[in-house]
Design an enzyme around this catalytic site. Sequence first.
Site, PDB file in Angstrom:
ATOM      1  N   CYS A   2       0.867  -1.169   0.000  1.00  0.00           N
ATOM      2  CA  CYS A   2       0.000   0.000   0.000  1.00  0.00           C
ATOM      3  C   CYS A   2       0.902   1.216   0.000  1.00  0.00           C
ATOM      4  O   CYS A   2       1.609   1.480   0.980  1.00  0.00           O
ATOM      5  CB  CYS A   2      -0.906   0.004   1.236  1.00  0.00           C
ATOM      6  SG  CYS A   2      -1.930   1.487   1.365  1.00  0.00           S
ATOM      7  N   GLU A 108      -4.069   1.516  -5.700  1.00  0.00           N
ATOM      8  CA  GLU A 108      -3.175   0.458  -6.156  1.00  0.00           C
ATOM      9  C   GLU A 108      -3.129   0.512  -7.674  1.00  0.00           C
ATOM     10  O   GLU A 108      -4.050   1.023  -8.318  1.00  0.00           O
ATOM     11  CB  GLU A 108      -3.657  -0.897  -5.656  1.00  0.00           C
ATOM     12  CG  GLU A 108      -2.585  -1.956  -5.596  1.00  0.00           C
ATOM     13  CD  GLU A 108      -1.365  -1.538  -4.806  1.00  0.00           C
ATOM     14  OE1 GLU A 108      -0.393  -1.074  -5.458  1.00  0.00           O
ATOM     15  OE2 GLU A 108      -1.369  -1.656  -3.569  1.00  0.00           O
TER      16      GLU A 108
END
Length: 237
Positions: A2, A108
């Site tokens: 992340c 993402e």
Amino acid sequence: MCGRFNLRTNLATFGDLFLPGFDLSELPALPMRYNIAPTTDVIGILASAEGKRQWRPLRWGLVPPWADSLAIGNRMINARSETVAEKRSFRQPFASQRCIIPASGYYEWQTDRDQKQPFHIHPRDDVPFAMAGLWEQNSLAAADGQTVWSCTLLTVAANDVTAPIHDRMPVVLDADSIPAWLDRSTSTSRLQSLCQPAANDFFVTTPVGRQVNRPTFDHPSCLEPVKILPPTQPDLF
């Protein structure tokens, strides 16, 4: 991993979710942040030795107490939950220096041939959620000699919804799990049991524009959905 997230909420909702019973007048302003990048400050919630929740700005990218440069934090924005109890830099924080990092969504990138398409991954109801983190203090790395408070986010294998985009996702803690995560006496086995992929119905994935690729670009347009066009097919003749 992340590597980018956002936090978009008002102070009252933030307090209800993450600091119940806390005097919100003690909190600073809570600006909308649409593209939070590593090495910037994030809001961390941790517990005092007495177990009381408190907030603190944390530099994203954990800087171990033995490091003499902040640059090491650039490589420690995430910690794999499967091995966090074994790694030198994360072992002690995992044992007793845990925190949560509030977020409204994270980004993402899905690789399609030579291109990377960003996705905004966020709860269906768009209510902010808690990501599991670790915090640390360092008194050696800052040029001005000040103590640096930093953090890392724990990750786990992606669930079925997010796996087509990336094989990792942040560890998400629900309201019932947060107290155990912050409690310094929680056993290692209990902590590891909390490090699970989010339920498949928790997140939705929305393709967004490539302006989010720029770490310094922090604007509502980061959240604007885009239509993904199929890859251009090569000419056969």
